[in-house]
Design a protein around this motif. Structure first.
Motif, PDB file in Angstrom:
ATOM      1  N   UNK A 161       0.671  -1.261  -0.058  1.00 38.36           N
ATOM      2  CA  UNK A 161      -0.020  -0.060  -0.139  1.00 38.36           C
ATOM      3  C   UNK A 161       0.756   1.385   0.207  1.00 38.36           C
ATOM      4  N   UNK A 162       1.594   1.317   0.999  1.00 36.06           N
ATOM      5  CA  UNK A 162       2.568   2.657   1.089  1.00 36.06           C
ATOM      6  C   UNK A 162       3.531   2.772  -0.172  1.00 36.06           C
ATOM      7  N   UNK A 163       3.925   1.664  -0.839  1.00 32.98           N
ATOM      8  CA  UNK A 163       4.605   1.794  -2.121  1.00 32.98           C
ATOM      9  C   UNK A 163       3.572   2.203  -3.290  1.00 32.98           C
ATOM     10  N   UNK A 164       2.561   1.764  -3.305  1.00 31.30           N
ATOM     11  CA  UNK A 164       1.706   1.908  -4.396  1.00 31.30           C
ATOM     12  C   UNK A 164       1.224   3.661  -4.441  1.00 31.30           C
ATOM     13  N   UNK A 165       1.028   4.345  -2.980  1.00 31.85           N
ATOM     14  CA  UNK A 165       0.727   5.591  -2.835  1.00 31.85           C
ATOM     15  C   UNK A 165       1.981   6.531  -3.072  1.00 31.85           C
ATOM     16  N   UNK A 166       3.229   5.954  -2.955  1.00 30.39           N
ATOM     17  CA  UNK A 166       4.459   6.902  -3.044  1.00 30.39           C
ATOM     18  C   UNK A 166       4.537   6.845  -4.466  1.00 30.39           C
ATOM     19  N   UNK A 167       4.236   5.597  -5.092  1.00 29.02           N
ATOM     20  CA  UNK A 167       5.023   5.505  -6.614  1.00 29.02           C
ATOM     21  C   UNK A 167       3.906   6.184  -7.545  1.00 29.02           C
ATOM     22  N   UNK A 168       2.683   5.942  -7.404  1.00 30.16           N
ATOM     23  CA  UNK A 168       1.622   6.242  -8.160  1.00 30.16           C
ATOM     24  C   UNK A 168       1.400   8.070  -8.132  1.00 30.16           C
ATOM     25  N   UNK A 169       1.683   8.789  -7.266  1.00 29.63           N
ATOM     26  CA  UNK A 169       1.466   9.993  -6.895  1.00 29.63           C
ATOM     27  C   UNK A 169       2.714  10.660  -7.506  1.00 29.63           C
ATOM     28  N   UNK A 170       2.383  11.829  -7.997  1.00 25.67           N
ATOM     29  CA  UNK A 170       3.579  12.649  -8.797  1.00 25.67           C
ATOM     30  C   UNK A 170       4.685  12.920  -7.988  1.00 25.67           C
ATOM     31  N   UNK A 171       5.802  13.201  -8.414  1.00 25.09           N
ATOM     32  CA  UNK A 171       7.399  13.432  -7.693  1.00 25.09           C
ATOM     33  C   UNK A 171       6.805  14.879  -7.087  1.00 25.09           C
ATOM     34  N   UNK A 172       6.229  15.710  -7.511  1.00 27.00           N
ATOM     35  CA  UNK A 172       5.843  16.993  -6.875  1.00 27.00           C
ATOM     36  C   UNK A 172       5.032  16.995  -5.569  1.00 27.00           C
ATOM     37  N   UNK A 173       4.299  15.939  -5.743  1.00 23.72           N
ATOM     38  CA  UNK A 173       3.558  15.596  -4.633  1.00 23.72           C
ATOM     39  C   UNK A 173       4.117  14.815  -3.279  1.00 23.72           C
ATOM     40  N   UNK A 174       5.030  13.868  -4.039  1.00 26.15           N
ATOM     41  CA  UNK A 174       5.628  12.745  -3.040  1.00 26.15           C
ATOM     42  C   UNK A 174       6.623  13.697  -2.142  1.00 26.15           C
ATOM     43  N   UNK A 175       7.235  14.705  -2.724  1.00 28.24           N
ATOM     44  CA  UNK A 175       8.348  15.509  -1.929  1.00 28.24           C
ATOM     45  C   UNK A 175       8.065  16.221  -0.896  1.00 28.24           C
ATOM     46  N   UNK A 176       6.687  16.316  -0.885  1.00 25.52           N
ATOM     47  CA  UNK A 176       6.240  17.248   0.306  1.00 25.52           C
ATOM     48  C   UNK A 176       5.377  16.266   1.137  1.00 25.52           C
TER      49      UNK A 176
END
Length: 904
Positions: free
Chosen positions: A750-765
């Protein structure tokens, strides 16, 4: 001259005659050793009185004379409501000597229950003790029942001055005359009076004696109440018939039991599973207290001993664990278990320590013993083989086929003739409406293996039939989850007639919780239950539980009274319904803490200083944080990190608060609170976290670290999209940060799915809350820093994690929180923790509900290799922070996720 017949129980027409024969042969031998606490002595050692067979015969004869003097005739019924003692046994023998019928009663019954049994049985006499006399007197009010107090001066005169060698009365009882009316323990319904004849008891005694389990040289410890047929037969009739000795300990305390076994040279302990579990726990606790090196050596020796015992039946444990054995004395032979089913691992583990454990099976209606494991051929989990004269009908297991299911039917001379004044129940018990007429229908389910050993699988009345048609045996489920050390007691039940799952009532082990610094028992239980659930078939998994602070209702032999469970499970948690009524508290710190608690929990009742914060007041891990924050706000001083993690009661909390603030020199403990409910999170969240803690979650990662993270996420994204056709839906629902993304949780993916599918611009924050126990190694800590993980342990650093989370939100960053706290066992939504609602409301940020589909199919709990699936991450519309309370926001998140489908 005719050849004299061999003396056996079958040759005697009555129980008294059979005892008299044994008493004449063993007149000088010890029949009873009665140990008391030594109230009149200054010595700490128990006082033990010895009675020979001749003594007991004389006393029983004298008491029989008393009974005849007060009008007892053949067939008269005499109740016995007293604790185990030689007087109890002599009184029973006297009733049979007078030709009467004995009605043994549980000495722990209330006056109303005793009265009902007196009326139902038609008893005209009752023997009582100092302990039971007052309630028996109340029970007899208005009834023509003669009371005989075993502790009275009149009775003691008869007891002490019994004429030596007086002629035993001529007993006119015939084999088929009633000897006892024994009331069942009532685990599933109203108690029934079981009619047992002299022939029933004598034939069963003869069958037990023939096994050779109890011999003339044995000394049997009697700890179970004699009103039950199991101890009545095995710690009274059989020992007296063979010429053995019976010993009564001063109490049921573990240390006194063991001391009595050693000092009085006891060879056999007749017990129940709970007693054996107590002994095993005592051994385990002593081992747990030893240094780690010693524990490893002991565990290795235990493995060797277990292997030798189970494969070659070599009792190496008797020598490898000599210290354990010496506590019981070198003469100790074996422990017998009956009354309820023994867990196989309890038997095998005790035997690895050098003990021998023998299990049998029977019912009140069968006098009671019908099967026993032979001493030299014990089989863990089995009730043993039928005794001589017993016929058992049950499904047969052949080869490697799964065990069949069927009711156990019993025939033999030890089987009851029926129930007192209950012809319909008698007819039902003997199968009047079935093809098995004449067989006693035990109500137990089981099978017989190829070697003739009986295995009990459950009670037919207790089987839970799910709406899917699956049969669930409560004891099997309870045994599976009993491996959780935090569970002290547990009982499985159905939520209703059309239930689709089983639920449980759990009594937690609060001593264990304290030792392990578990602050929130419910969270810890849910986590451990989910772990066990992955190893069970779906229909056996617990789908919900309630915590019960009192011991479960049980019979004196340890069986759970299942008919009372529905009331416990459905009892409304009304204010103060299950809690002690609090008295006014004047100590300033305690009064302040109680006032804070009442305001925080919005209670309109007094709170007792002894109440448990979680079990009685419902304070979970997050409410505990709010409580500590409110205490800090009231006393205007910060509590130290980790304060409260080992605190469970109101008293412990108030004592801890007083000790800390007194050391800190605070004089504000007598301040008076207003009636306005206080929130403890405002003060808590206003404190910035430590810079070192911020570094550990990656808030200041270097450029190379950020590049590594981005590259890893790109690889994970490609894998998810290529192998699982991963899709992100609803990206337009992401508002400008800060916000909280709140997904369901079914898989490690689950955590990998959220982290990977969201754009980098979202993940970095974006920062993730994660279970701390996963991130304890050096490599895992590096992963946590690169992956923006805030480690959380609700028992240790929940306050620090929540403070960190609030800080990040106020810095304009976002969070991803899985509000279920752990992965779902079956893919359905679990209970949502309200931390999401707290952070949303206190920090003024929206919550984005998110639904992950396909992860459970790809990698569910308990699986090691992922499977093909189609994975989607669906982001829902934001839930504003002003939409309600902590709880209502959390519930809205859960409702939105439940409504969201794969194609929304």
């Amino acid at each position: 001259m005719t050849k004299k017949m061999k003396e056996t129980p079958q040759n005697s027409s009555s129980i008294f005659n059979r005892f008299a024969e044994s008493a004449r042969k063993n007149s000088a031998k010890k029949a009873f050793i009665y140990c008391s606490s030594g109230e009149k002595s200054t010595s700490p050692a128990p006082e033990c009185q010895t009675y020979t067979y001749a003594d007991i015969l004389d006393r029983a004869t004298a008491i029989a004379g008393l009974l005849k003097d007060i009008g007892t005739t053949s067939g008269s019924r005499a109740a016995i409501c007293a604790e185990n003692s030689p007087k109890w046994c002599a009184s029973y023998l006297a009733v049979t000597a007078a030709g009467g019928v004995s009605v043994p009663m549980d000495s722990e019954l209330g006056a109303g229950e005793i009265r009902n049994l007196l009326i139902n049985s038609g008893a005209s006499v009752i023997f009582t003790s100092r302990h039971t006399n007052d309630k028996v007197r109340g029970a007899c009010e208005g009834l023509a029942v003669h009371q005989i107090l075993l502790d009275s001066g009149e009775f003691n005169d008869i007891w002490e001055n019994a004429k030596t060698g007086a002629a035993a009365p001529e007993v006119l009882s015939m084999p088929n005359d009633t000897a006892s009316i024994i009331y069942t323990s009532g685990t599933t319904s109203t108690p029934k009076g079981v009619i047992l004849t002299h022939k029933n008891f004598l034939s069963d005694a003869a069958a037990v004696i023939e096994t050779g389990l109890i011999t003339p040289s044995d000394n049997v410890l009697s700890v179970l109440p004699l009103h039950h047929t199991y101890p009545f037969m095995c710690t009274f009739l059989v020992p007296l018939f063979v010429g053995a000795t019976i010993t009564y300990p001063p109490s049921l305390k573990g240390q006194e039991l063991i001391s009595t076994i050693r000092t009085q040279s006891v060879t056999i302990l007749i017990g129940i599973p709970r007693l054996l579990e107590m002994f095993l726990a005592a051994i385990d606790n002593k081992i747990a207290a030893k240094p780690e090196t010693a524990r490893r050596v002991i565990n290795a020796l235990n493995t060797v001993s277990h292997t030798l015992r189970r494969t070659l039946d070599i009792n190496a444990g008797r020598y490898l664990f000599k210290a354990v054995q010496e506590a019981f004395g070198g003469q100790f032979r074996f422990i017998s278990s009956g009354g309820a089913r023994l867990k196989p691992d309890v038997m095998t583990r005790l035997e690895s320590y050098g003990f021998t454990v023998v299990e049998g099976y029977g019912l009140t209606e069968t006098s009671p013993v019908v099967t026993f494991n032979p001493l030299g051929k014990r089989r863990p989990g089995s009730a043993g083989v039928p005794l001589k004269g017993v016929e058992i009908s049950a499904p047969r297991k052949t080869g490697n086929t799964p065990p069949p299911e069927g009711e156990i039917l019993i025939k033999g001379p030890m089987v009851t003739t029926g129930y007192l004044n209950m012809p319909d129940e008698t007819e039902k018990a003997f199968g009047a409406d079935s093809t098995a007429v004449g067989w006693f229908h035990s109500g137990d389910l089981g099978y017989i293996d190829e070697d003739g050993y009986l295995f009990i699988t459950g009670r037919s009345k207790e089987v839970i039939v799910l709406s899917s048609g699956k049969n669930v045996y409560p004891e099997d489920v309870e045994q599976a989850y009993s491996a959780i050390p935090l569970i002290k007691e547990m009982c499985v039940h159905a939520s209703g007639p059309d239930t689709d799952a089983v639920r449980a009532i759990i009594v937690p082990d609060m001593d264990y919780a304290k030792r392990m610094n578990i602050a929130t028992v419910e969270n810890a239980l849910r986590w451990e239950i989910n772990k066990i659930s992955t190893e069970l078939p779906p229909y056996m998994r617990i789908k919900g539980f309630v915590i019960h602070s009192e011991p479960l209702p049980r019979t004196r032999l340890g069986k759970i009274k299942r008919f009372q469970l529905k009331a416990i499970a459905s009892a409304a948690p009304e204010e103060g319904s299950n809690t002690p009524e609090g008295q006014p508290v004047t100590e300033p710190y305690a009064a302040a803490v109680i006032s804070i608690l009442k305001n925080l929990m919005e209670l309109n009742r007094n709170i007792s200083i002894e109440e448990n914060l979680e079990l009685d007041l419902g304070i979970d891990s997050l409410k505990r944080l709010e409580l500590l924050g409110a205490i800090e706000e009231h006393f205007k001083a910060r509590l130290p990190d980790g304060f409260g993690q080992a605190i469970h009661t109101v008293k412990e909390l108030s004592d801890g608060v007083r000790e800390f603030y007194e050391r800190a020199g605070s004089n504000t403990g007598t301040a008076i609170l207003t009636n306005e409910a206080q929130s403890g999170f405002k003060e808590m969240f206003s404190t910035p976290p430590d810079a070192h803690d911020l570094q550990k979650i990656g808030i200041r990662n270097s450029l190379p670290e950020r590049l590594i993270t981005r590259a890893v996420l790109w690889l994970i994204r490609q894998c998810i999209r290529r192998f699982y056709r991963g899709q992100l839906i609803g990206i337009e629902n992401l508002t400008a940060p800060p916000y909280i993304i709140s997904p369901n949780h079914t898989s490690y993916l689950d955590a990998f799915i959220v982290a990977a599918l969201l754009p980098w611009a979202v993940f970095k924050n974006l920062y993730f809350q994660g279970a701390e126990d996963i991130f304890r190694s050096a490599l895992a800590k590096l992963f946590a820093r690169l992956g923006h993980v805030i480690p959380i342990d609700p028992n240790v650093n929940l306050e620090k994690a929540m403070t960190m989370s609030a800080y990040l939100l106020r810095q304009g960053l976002s969070l991803c929180i899985f509000p279920e706290g752990g992965r779902s066992v079956d893919g359905t939504l679990q209970v949502f923790k309200k931390g999401v609602g707290i952070l949303s409301k206190e920090c003024g940020v929206p919550v984005i509900p998110a639904r992950i589909d396909g992860a459970y199919e790809a990698l569910p709990r308990g699986a090691f290799l992922p499977k093909p699936a189609c994975i989607t991450l669906n982001l829902g519309k934001p839930i504003p922070p002003a939409s309600g309370t902590y709880q209502s926001i959390t519930e809205e998140v859960k409702a939105r996720i439940a409504e969201m489908g794969r194609n929304d």
